[in-house]
Write an enzyme that holds these catalytic residues in place. Sequence first.
Site, mmCIF file in Angstrom:
data_model
loop_
_atom_site.group_PDB
_atom_site.id
_atom_site.type_symbol
_atom_site.label_atom_id
_atom_site.label_comp_id
_atom_site.label_asym_id
_atom_site.label_seq_id
_atom_site.Cartn_x
_atom_site.Cartn_y
_atom_site.Cartn_z
ATOM 1 N N LYS A 6 0.815 -1.216 0.000
ATOM 2 C CA LYS A 6 0.000 0.000 0.000
ATOM 3 C C LYS A 6 0.852 1.272 0.000
ATOM 4 C CE LYS A 6 -1.257 0.817 4.428
ATOM 5 N NZ LYS A 6 -0.471 2.009 4.747
ATOM 6 N N THR A 7 1.864 1.322 0.877
ATOM 7 C CA THR A 7 2.699 2.523 0.957
ATOM 8 C C THR A 7 3.477 2.720 -0.335
ATOM 9 O OG1 THR A 7 2.928 2.146 3.339
ATOM 10 C CG2 THR A 7 4.457 3.700 2.333
ATOM 11 N N GLN B 158 -9.217 -4.345 7.615
ATOM 12 C CA GLN B 158 -8.316 -4.023 8.724
ATOM 13 C C GLN B 158 -8.811 -2.815 9.523
ATOM 14 O OE1 GLN B 158 -3.914 -4.716 8.099
ATOM 15 N NE2 GLN B 158 -4.526 -4.620 5.945
ATOM 16 N N ARG C 245 -0.211 -11.018 10.245
ATOM 17 C CA ARG C 245 1.092 -10.529 10.729
ATOM 18 C C ARG C 245 2.186 -11.573 10.480
ATOM 19 N NH1 ARG C 245 0.114 -6.155 9.745
ATOM 20 N NH2 ARG C 245 -1.767 -7.129 8.921
ATOM 21 N N ASP D 248 -4.062 8.061 3.353
ATOM 22 C CA ASP D 248 -3.601 6.735 3.771
ATOM 23 C C ASP D 248 -4.512 6.203 4.885
ATOM 24 O OD1 ASP D 248 -1.983 4.489 3.991
ATOM 25 O OD2 ASP D 248 -0.558 5.458 5.338
ATOM 26 N N GLU D 249 -4.651 4.885 4.972
ATOM 27 C CA GLU D 249 -5.442 4.232 6.032
ATOM 28 C C GLU D 249 -6.840 4.833 6.130
ATOM 29 O OE1 GLU D 249 -4.301 1.624 7.238
ATOM 30 O OE2 GLU D 249 -2.170 1.711 7.675
#
Length: 666
Positions: free
Chosen positions: A32-33, A249, A607, A218-219
Amino acid sequence: MQLKKELNPQQYAAVTHKNGPILVLAGAGSGKTKAITYRIAYLIHHQKVDPKTILGVTFTNKAAGEMRQRVAALIGPKAKEVTLCTFHSLGLKILREHGHHLGYRRNFTIYGEGDQLSLLRTLIREHPKKRDKFDAGILLSRISGYKNKCVDGKSEFPLYGDKYDDILPEVYDRFQSALRAYQAVDFDDLILLPIRLLDEFPDVRRFYHETYQHLLVDEYQDTNHGQYRLITLLASAHRNICVVGDDDQSIYGWRGAEVRNILNFEKDYPDAKVIKLEQNYRSTQVILDAANHVIKNNNKRQDKRLWTDRGRGKNIDAFLARDENDEAKTIAWRLQTIKERASARWSDFAVLYRSNVQSRALESTFRVNKIPYIVVGGYEFFDRKEVKDIIAYLKVVQNPRDDLSLLRILNYPRRGIGDSAIVRLHEEAHKRDLCVYDLLKEAQNDHELSKQAQEGLRSFLLLIEELRKQRHAGDLSQLVRSTIEKTGYREEIERTIDDAITAQMKIDTVEELVSAASSFSEQEEAGTLASFLDSLSLNDDTFQNGGKKIRPDDAVLLATLHSAKGLEFPYVFMCGMEEDLLPHSRSLNEGGGIDEERRLCYVGITRARRHLTMSLVQERNKFGRKAKRIPSRFLKEIPEDLLCKQYSHSPNFFDRQIIKSANDDK
């Protein structure tokens, strides 16, 4: 930049989107980043967009800093001209430049929580109903919630059915008037007031539409209603808005995040382009399949399926333990086994749990086994204030001459013994070479102390003497339980902590100490109070090598599932896969609560990079009593062919499966 070589097809499509709204649904570990930073670089390098007209917004300074570094690595010095910031720093910037429209000078002050509470206490003292003893913390919590949810200032205050309902509207108005008079704002105002500026003043709105012509968020799944309104207003002219996030998420509903913001993006922008990043660069396919099977049971979500080219990998180990101590010992043993056989480092491991109190058994076991660890998302169990308070009571019960412990708890819970009285007692005891406890017997009749303080000292002495008599009864867990009950510690938490979730977490932590005492008694035949306190002292590594506790660089991470978001590890243990823990019992009474708990489970699963272990117990100590446990519904949602089911201490567990991944990492 050689975009087609450096990006997969979906990332490439997101990065090279020309103009107009775009929603990038970025699954866990999907880059994503990378998509955001490459898009900024693409706009500047290929589309010749002026970097000054690009605004990137995220939630933390750390995330903004990382974004800034990655953009700089792609395009060099021009990255400094791009505005990359948090929501609150953006709001501050807008308010500093245009706050005069609302009567604020550029040098206004930002009030933190302490300043807010002090102001509210003053307002309470001046209120006609001040005799009702209102708690400033409760008022502050409700004011903050109102500001976050009701940014237009026109909606009715939510009703809680208590005495605060009657005074909240008036106190809110006076609170805001006082802030303005003092030329001060709080953190909620850093979102609320910029919205007012953009909404009510066309010139201000026009200025920012000309200043920022490309907006990246973002997010996005973590935005609350106020942040959503701010972003919507900024993007309303050019509509060049790119939001990146993952509805699967969204785990912060308890602090105001609204998952519907990302789910309704296509309703807000019917012409939006939607791109799904589903290729995962982190985990094996087994781990991703488990995550996919769990999360698909949520109905209100964007459909997507994570996949990887990293190979199938090893099945998820799922073991059943007898209780939380057996669970902790098995996790410790498996950690050591994997570390040895896979040549791993301690920092390659994370143990994740739903509730902070679950760390107690893990910490105790890791200390005994000399496994280095750090706790994230809360203090280490025995470092928490509420645990230290109850232990201080127990130390005084065992040894009334322990002045340090006695002074810690003399007025907590509050007994009307002021700080000046405590200082005076301490100084007098030192002058006369007495312990404070002996001096209390005289001081309870000292007429120089207030009647309230005298009565407080008298009740404290009676309490300690009563607990000292019970100490000889031999039931350690009952003594700890009585200490909590007779001191009124639980009630003090409920009275002084305004947030119900935080208060319950602290109560759970205190009650876990009863479970710790019960477990100690089971393992030690002569489980006396003295031996229990000795065991805590011997395991207390607060001071090492003459200095403060040393945090090891190579250590196992113990963390709540909420704190683990954004992190990744080769080996992950998810413990407490049981109903009432995951999903948490609180979620059963909340609308959408189970969906958020399932997303939390999904975050935990994703994770893990190489191997995931899940554990549950047959019975768990709760307030010193054994309670039968039921397997989590989320564990049942994982297909059998992805699990390797075992009991605790199953032999050769790590050798039973061959890892089928050509490019797997440790």
